[in-house]
Design an enzyme around this catalytic site. Sequence first.
Site, PDB file in Angstrom:
ATOM      1  CD  GLU A 116      -3.032  -1.254   2.154  1.00 41.64           C
ATOM      2  OE1 GLU A 116      -2.986  -0.430   3.087  1.00 41.64           O
ATOM      3  OE2 GLU A 116      -3.921  -2.111   2.033  1.00 41.64           O
ATOM      4  CD  GLU A 140      -3.796  -6.306   3.731  1.00 43.81           C
ATOM      5  OE1 GLU A 140      -2.590  -6.150   3.461  1.00 43.81           O
ATOM      6  OE2 GLU A 140      -4.434  -5.558   4.502  1.00 43.81           O
TER       7      GLU A 140
END
Length: 530
Positions: free
Chosen positions: A262, A366
């Site tokens: 991220e 995820e």
Amino acid sequence: MDINKCIISASLWAAVYLLFGSAGAYNNDKPCAPQEIYNRSGICVCNATYCDTITKETVNPGRFMAYTSSENGLRFQKVTSLIEVFRKLSDCSTTIELDPTTKYQTIHGFGGAVTDSAGFIWNNIQDEGLKQALIDSYFSDTGLEYNMIRTPIGGSDFSSRAYTLNDYPLDDKELGNFSLTYEDYNYKLPMIKACIAAASSQVFMVGTTWSPPAWMKTSGSLTGVGFLKEEYFEAYANYHKKFLEEYKRNNISFWAITTTNEPLNGVVDLPDFNCLGWTIEGMGSWIVDYLGPTIKNYDSTIKILGIDDQRNTLPIWFTAVILKRPEVAQVLDGIALHFYFNDITPPSMTTTVLKDYPDLFLISTEASITETKGVDLGSWDGLEKYAVSLIQDLNYNYTGWIDWNLCLDTEGGPNWVKNYVDSPIVVDAEAGVFYKQPIFYAMGHFSKFIPRGSRRIKSTEKYNCSNALKHVAFLTPENTIVVVLLNEDNKDRVIRLKFGDNQAKVLVEGKSIITVEFNNEVQDDSCDCD
Ligand SMILES: *[C@@H]1O[C@H](CO)[C@@H](O)[C@H](O)[C@H]1NC(C)=O
Ligand SMILES: *[C@@H]1O[C@H](CO)[C@@H](O)[C@H](O)[C@H]1NC(C)=O
Ligand SMILES: *[C@@H]1O[C@H](CO)[C@@H](O)[C@H](O)[C@H]1NC(C)=O
Ligand SMILES: *[C@@H]1O[C@H](CO)[C@@H](O)[C@H](O)[C@H]1NC(C)=O
Ligand SMILES: *[C@@H]1O[C@H](CO)[C@@H](O)[C@H](O)[C@H]1NC(C)=O
Ligand SMILES: *[C@@H]1O[C@H](CO)[C@@H](O)[C@H](O)[C@H]1NC(C)=O
């Protein structure tokens, strides 16, 4: 084959279709030990001596097997019945037409994450039988048959402290003091090894860094807005290689690494946990000039997955980086995307952005339910969120889907910044039990029945006059067809899965998810009409 006999049999059977097939005796399975939760679907409890299991039945020619989990409490309820000659009953009975000759992406697999927290919670279980039951529940052939694991390289927010694998000395450009930690040796490695030992197929490992050592960053901190200093571009690529070497020394080989978890978190200062921001130029240059050559020289079979962030960052982090450094598309093997905000991010974005890059596969790395800020025991909402995303992603050519923490405590941690989330398995160490959440079964309706190497096939809904069902279909390496259907309505539905001149007629209960498997070829001697 006696077609007439079959038609008679089929229509007779249709007249009594409420007696759906036979639920049969499947003595191999230990059923869910249910615990009711007020205003929720409920959980299954595993203790030192009992844990529910699920075995996949062989589908005999001419028959299909259906596995249902429902808000009402069914968990992998098995039903078998005959394949019939296709008959369109009325314009209002939904048909899903399957076309195994139109094939799309090949599946890499399904799995979850061994974080420090998952490893810590698992290793803390006192009873060896219960410990093994947790691993078997996910990886064995009496469990969900997971075949992928993502694991953080160093710490993440799901750790009890913030750290990397080379925090000291500062400016250790040669990584002379790089070393695995207590968490690797005592939490992650033992759990990963147990998973691999239990799995019936090869486990594909995916490694991801959250932050490099603070001394490599403009901020000098593991958290907040901060970028990699250019003088450490090579050191950070080597940091990944050292990790692969150290895990290899412990007998764990990796299938892929991602290019930082991220990265947007390190640009916009959203969360307060370990992260690394990347500029457009920096990301392109680091991937092409440092990470790519370092990893491919070390082991050319290891895949490099770009982005590893929310789907809505795809246009920025891909299109912009590619514009600056077109070679990025050659260095990367695939694009990793996360599940969060999928409900408000159109999946068509992936088709648009990636249409000129057919060699890059898409994979979800995820997922977790965050809205509840921790564990919501028994939540069917959670199952639906997972299933909606899984079906949508798979229909948009994703080749795999990896969940977040394999297990957490009853709070949804530990997490050093208290960023608690839900997990498919919640361990109550004091009570000596763990709970299987509905999302555990959501994962299983895909992972168990869609083996690696399966191809998605075309599935089209026809003749519906109520809400469309969500569905996705595959042709497995064993030449069976697997269809997963989600019914978000309260109403039961009768659905015909049509292939060629045949159909499998299934009852899809209100608020349920169902996986149906049948032989692709209905053989001549399959007419079991008497
Ligand atoms: C374990 O669970 C099983 C099934 O629910 C139950 O019969 C048994 O009593 C439990 N054992 C203990 C020690 O609680
Ligand atoms: C049941 O749970 C939902 C959340 O899933 C909540 O919105 C609702 O208020 C609850 N109803 C009752 C009666 O507790
Ligand atoms: C090397 O790293 C360890 C932690 O893994 C640390 O305790 C030690 O102080 C470091 N050595 C130096 C010279 O900084
Ligand atoms: C790695 O595997 C080899 C062969 O199976 C074994 O001899 C060795 O002890 C293992 N090493 C570790 C660190 O587990
Ligand atoms: C999936 O990939 C195929 C090529 O294999 C392509 O034709 C199709 O448009 C893709 N589907 C989506 C929804 O992106
Ligand atoms: C029926 O299914 C089609 C897809 O084949 C879908 O576009 C349409 O919205 C569905 N109709 C209703 C009423 O849900």
